[in-house]
Write an enzyme that holds these catalytic residues in place. Structure first.
Site, mmCIF file in Angstrom:
data_model
loop_
_atom_site.group_PDB
_atom_site.id
_atom_site.type_symbol
_atom_site.label_atom_id
_atom_site.label_comp_id
_atom_site.label_asym_id
_atom_site.label_seq_id
_atom_site.Cartn_x
_atom_site.Cartn_y
_atom_site.Cartn_z
ATOM 1 C CE LYS A 249 -1.418 -4.507 2.880
ATOM 2 N NZ LYS A 249 -1.813 -5.602 1.997
ATOM 3 C CB SER B 288 -0.867 0.008 1.251
ATOM 4 O OG SER B 288 -1.470 1.274 1.404
ATOM 5 C CB SER B 289 0.380 4.662 -1.320
ATOM 6 O OG SER B 289 -0.915 4.858 -0.794
ATOM 7 C CB CYS B 290 -0.262 3.816 4.146
ATOM 8 S SG CYS B 290 -0.472 2.090 4.498
ATOM 9 C CG HIS C 125 -10.390 3.148 1.898
ATOM 10 N ND1 HIS C 125 -10.485 1.791 1.692
ATOM 11 C CD2 HIS C 125 -9.190 3.349 2.496
ATOM 12 C CE1 HIS C 125 -9.383 1.201 2.139
ATOM 13 N NE2 HIS C 125 -8.585 2.122 2.625
ATOM 14 C CE1 TYR D 169 -3.713 -2.612 5.110
ATOM 15 C CE2 TYR D 169 -2.896 -0.453 4.456
ATOM 16 C CZ TYR D 169 -3.494 -1.651 4.125
ATOM 17 O OH TYR D 169 -3.878 -1.896 2.835
HETATM 18 N N1 LIG Z 1 -8.600 -0.375 -0.934
HETATM 19 C C1 LIG Z 1 -7.528 0.417 -1.041
HETATM 20 O O1 LIG Z 1 -7.640 1.657 -1.152
HETATM 21 C C2 LIG Z 1 -6.157 -0.193 -1.057
HETATM 22 C C3 LIG Z 1 -5.955 -1.551 -0.950
HETATM 23 N N2 LIG Z 1 -4.682 -2.055 -0.998
HETATM 24 C C4 LIG Z 1 -4.453 -3.493 -0.915
HETATM 25 O O2 LIG Z 1 -5.126 -4.138 -1.974
HETATM 26 C C5 LIG Z 1 -5.589 -5.422 -1.555
HETATM 27 C C6 LIG Z 1 -7.078 -5.546 -1.789
HETATM 28 O O3 LIG Z 1 -7.746 -4.532 -1.046
HETATM 29 P P1 LIG Z 1 -9.329 -4.326 -1.124
HETATM 30 O O4 LIG Z 1 -9.865 -5.035 -2.326
HETATM 31 O O5 LIG Z 1 -9.589 -2.899 -0.930
HETATM 32 O O6 LIG Z 1 -9.787 -5.077 0.180
HETATM 33 P P2 LIG Z 1 -11.116 -5.887 0.497
HETATM 34 O O7 LIG Z 1 -11.337 -5.746 1.971
HETATM 35 O O8 LIG Z 1 -12.197 -5.522 -0.448
HETATM 36 O O9 LIG Z 1 -10.676 -7.371 0.168
HETATM 37 C C7 LIG Z 1 -9.778 -8.034 0.985
HETATM 38 C C8 LIG Z 1 -10.006 -9.516 0.847
HETATM 39 O O10 LIG Z 1 -9.203 -10.169 1.828
HETATM 40 C C9 LIG Z 1 -9.973 -11.195 2.423
HETATM 41 N N3 LIG Z 1 -9.535 -11.424 3.796
HETATM 42 C C10 LIG Z 1 -9.499 -10.538 4.814
HETATM 43 N N4 LIG Z 1 -9.058 -11.119 5.944
HETATM 44 C C11 LIG Z 1 -8.814 -12.422 5.626
HETATM 45 C C12 LIG Z 1 -8.328 -13.532 6.357
HETATM 46 N N5 LIG Z 1 -7.992 -13.405 7.642
HETATM 47 N N6 LIG Z 1 -8.196 -14.706 5.712
HETATM 48 C C13 LIG Z 1 -8.520 -14.816 4.401
HETATM 49 N N7 LIG Z 1 -8.979 -13.788 3.646
HETATM 50 C C14 LIG Z 1 -9.118 -12.610 4.252
HETATM 51 C C15 LIG Z 1 -11.396 -10.681 2.399
HETATM 52 O O11 LIG Z 1 -12.271 -11.768 2.446
HETATM 53 P P3 LIG Z 1 -13.780 -11.594 2.990
HETATM 54 O O12 LIG Z 1 -14.470 -10.703 2.035
HETATM 55 O O13 LIG Z 1 -14.283 -13.000 2.984
HETATM 56 O O14 LIG Z 1 -13.645 -10.995 4.348
HETATM 57 C C16 LIG Z 1 -11.448 -9.948 1.077
HETATM 58 O O15 LIG Z 1 -11.831 -10.825 0.033
HETATM 59 C C17 LIG Z 1 -5.184 -5.560 -0.082
HETATM 60 O O16 LIG Z 1 -3.975 -6.250 -0.016
HETATM 61 C C18 LIG Z 1 -4.990 -4.122 0.355
HETATM 62 O O17 LIG Z 1 -4.111 -4.028 1.443
HETATM 63 C C19 LIG Z 1 -3.590 -1.248 -1.169
HETATM 64 C C20 LIG Z 1 -3.749 0.098 -1.281
HETATM 65 C C21 LIG Z 1 -5.020 0.745 -1.229
HETATM 66 C C1 LIG Z 2 -5.617 3.391 1.211
HETATM 67 C C2 LIG Z 2 -5.226 4.001 2.517
HETATM 68 O O1 LIG Z 2 -6.412 4.312 3.250
HETATM 69 C C3 LIG Z 2 -6.255 4.814 4.568
HETATM 70 O O2 LIG Z 2 -5.636 6.061 4.577
HETATM 71 P P1 LIG Z 2 -6.374 7.371 4.104
HETATM 72 O O3 LIG Z 2 -6.081 7.640 2.685
HETATM 73 O O4 LIG Z 2 -6.031 8.475 5.045
HETATM 74 O O5 LIG Z 2 -7.896 6.916 4.304
HETATM 75 P P2 LIG Z 2 -9.369 7.326 3.968
HETATM 76 O O6 LIG Z 2 -9.730 6.972 2.590
HETATM 77 O O7 LIG Z 2 -10.199 6.731 5.048
HETATM 78 O O8 LIG Z 2 -9.411 8.921 4.171
HETATM 79 C C4 LIG Z 2 -8.846 9.838 3.272
HETATM 80 C C5 LIG Z 2 -9.140 11.245 3.710
HETATM 81 O O9 LIG Z 2 -10.549 11.490 3.549
HETATM 82 C C6 LIG Z 2 -11.074 12.114 4.712
HETATM 83 N N1 LIG Z 2 -12.509 11.861 4.828
HETATM 84 C C7 LIG Z 2 -13.485 12.805 4.743
HETATM 85 N N2 LIG Z 2 -14.679 12.284 4.964
HETATM 86 C C8 LIG Z 2 -14.480 10.938 5.151
HETATM 87 C C9 LIG Z 2 -15.377 9.874 5.412
HETATM 88 O O10 LIG Z 2 -16.604 10.041 5.527
HETATM 89 N N3 LIG Z 2 -14.817 8.641 5.542
HETATM 90 C C10 LIG Z 2 -13.457 8.426 5.419
HETATM 91 N N4 LIG Z 2 -12.975 7.163 5.541
HETATM 92 N N5 LIG Z 2 -12.585 9.442 5.194
HETATM 93 C C11 LIG Z 2 -13.104 10.677 5.060
HETATM 94 C C12 LIG Z 2 -10.218 11.529 5.835
HETATM 95 O O11 LIG Z 2 -10.305 12.304 7.004
HETATM 96 C C13 LIG Z 2 -8.836 11.543 5.183
HETATM 97 O O12 LIG Z 2 -8.271 12.833 5.279
HETATM 98 C C14 LIG Z 2 -5.500 3.877 5.400
HETATM 99 O O13 LIG Z 2 -6.263 2.741 5.589
HETATM 100 C C15 LIG Z 2 -4.183 3.500 4.775
HETATM 101 O O14 LIG Z 2 -3.632 2.477 5.490
HETATM 102 C C16 LIG Z 2 -4.306 3.150 3.317
HETATM 103 O O15 LIG Z 2 -3.635 2.309 2.789
#
Ligand SMILES: NC(=O)C1=CN([C@@H]2O[C@H](COP(=O)(O)OP(=O)(O)OC[C@H]3O[C@@H](n4cnc5c(N)ncnc54)[C@H](OP(=O)(O)O)[C@@H]3O)[C@@H](O)[C@H]2O)C=CC1
Ligand SMILES: C[C@H]1O[C@H](OP(=O)(O)OP(=O)(O)OC[C@H]2O[C@@H](n3cnc4c(=O)[nH]c(N)nc43)[C@H](O)[C@@H]2O)[C@@H](O)[C@@H](O)C1=O
Length: 252
Positions: free
Chosen positions: A81, A48-50, A120, A77
């Site tokens: 990662k 992840s970018s974080c 998010h 987190y």
């Molecule tokens: N969303 C984002 O903005 C970002 C995501 N990523 C990375 O991209 C990937 C996909 O993310 P995203 O699609 O958003 O996440 P989701 O939460 O939509 O999907 C994650 C998946 O992981 C599965 N999972 C979670 N916990 C377990 C466990 N203990 N055992 C087996 N499976 C598990 C979930 O299964 P189930 O649905 O059954 O719980 C789900 O299918 C991740 O690696 C994430 O860290 C990176 C940067 C940004």
């Molecule tokens: C993908 C990335 O995602 C996370 O980091 P983040 O980018 O900070 O996350 P976010 O999407 O939740 O918020 C982005 C911005 O948006 C603002 N914001 C406004 N209003 C709402 C609101 O209603 N909900 C949420 N969630 N945020 C809000 C919030 O306050 C922040 O300034 C980490 O999980 C990190 O680990 C990671 O990997």
């Protein structure tokens, strides 16, 4: 491809650091070690970018890893990662495995989590504006100051980038995956308000965290391999909104 992870927005990360650290470490340890034991030849780990320092240079190059302190709201987190990156490249170094890792920016699209506590920002905004319009509210309250900047990539573009990396990249360093441009959360809110048709005001709850001030990835390594995102942000938001309207079960 290892995409499974404990994933969530800023609030979920801040309030459940134990699960974000431990679940992700466990998933990575079992899957990467299990893949190697099973003879899997090619593996892509999604970080992840974080993982980059809170105040990294912008756009953030892959070389910024390990150069500064992490953002406190997602430190657990991010550390999990980072361990995944080191684990992946350790299999390369010790066993010669063709395992690689990629660092996506903030993702969105159909199938996202729309729970207001754990999601998010993008799905949260879609839901908040939609419900405010439905209820005839005069204002929507969003978290933080609206000034942080984020980069958003549609999940279909992420999938294309992952396939491209599996076909064309086999190196030690992680590769950033993003679209190359960012915007302020306040600007994102205007787009979502427009897409959902809400006409009221936007208020900011500054008791909620902003998180990292800016997170724009340097995607030159990925671009050099031939990647270009296809889905413009406004189109992707409209498509995601349509998907959510179609699939949700509660009355509109
Ligand atoms: N969303 C984002 O903005 C970002 C995501 N990523 C990375 O991209 C990937 C996909 O993310 P995203 O699609 O958003 O996440 P989701 O939460 O939509 O999907 C994650 C998946 O992981 C599965 N999972 C979670 N916990 C377990 C466990 N203990 N055992 C087996 N499976 C598990 C979930 O299964 P189930 O649905 O059954 O719980 C789900 O299918 C991740 O690696 C994430 O860290 C990176 C940067 C940004
Ligand atoms: C993908 C990335 O995602 C996370 O980091 P983040 O980018 O900070 O996350 P976010 O999407 O939740 O918020 C982005 C911005 O948006 C603002 N914001 C406004 N209003 C709402 C609101 O209603 N909900 C949420 N969630 N945020 C809000 C919030 O306050 C922040 O300034 C980490 O999980 C990190 O680990 C990671 O990997």
């Amino acid at each position: 491809m290892l995409a499974a992870a404990k994933v969530g927005g800023i609030m979920a990360n801040s309030t459940h650091p134990v699960q974000f650290l431990e679940d992700n470490l466990r998933i990575q340890l079992s899957v990467v070690a299990g893949a190697h034991a099973a003879g899997v030849e090619r593996l892509l780990f999604l970080g992840s970018s974080c993982i980059y320092p809170r105040l990294a240079p912008q756009p953030i190059p892959e070389s910024a890893l390990f150069t500064g302190a992490l953002e406190p709201t997602n430190e657990a987190y991010a550390l999990a990662k980072i361990a995944g990156i080191v684990q992946t490249r350790s299999y390369r170094r010790q066993y010669g495995a063709s395992y690689i890792s990629a660092m996506p920016t903030n993702l969105y699209g159909p199938g996202d989590n729309f729970d207001l506590e754990t999601s998010h920002v993008l799905p949260a905004l879609i839901r908040r504006f939609h419900e405010a319009r439905r209820d005839g509210s005069s204002a929507v309250t969003l978290w933080g100051s609206g000034s942080p900047r984020r980069e958003f990539l549609h999940v279909d573009d992420l999938a294309a980038a992952c396939l491209l990396l599996l076909e064309r990249y086999d190196g030690d360093d992680p590769v950033n995956i993003g679209c190359g441009s960012d915007l302020a959360i306040s600007e994102l809110a205007e787009i979502v308000r427009n897409v959902t048709g809400f006409r009221g005001a936007i208020q900011w709850d500054t008791t909620k965290p902003d998180g990292t001030p800016r997170k724009l990835l340097d995607v030159s390594r990925l671009t050099a391999l031939g990647f270009a995102p296809r889905i413009a942000l406004r189109d992707g938001i409209a498509q995601t909104y349509a998907w959510w309207l179609e699939r949700r079960t509660a009355p509109l």
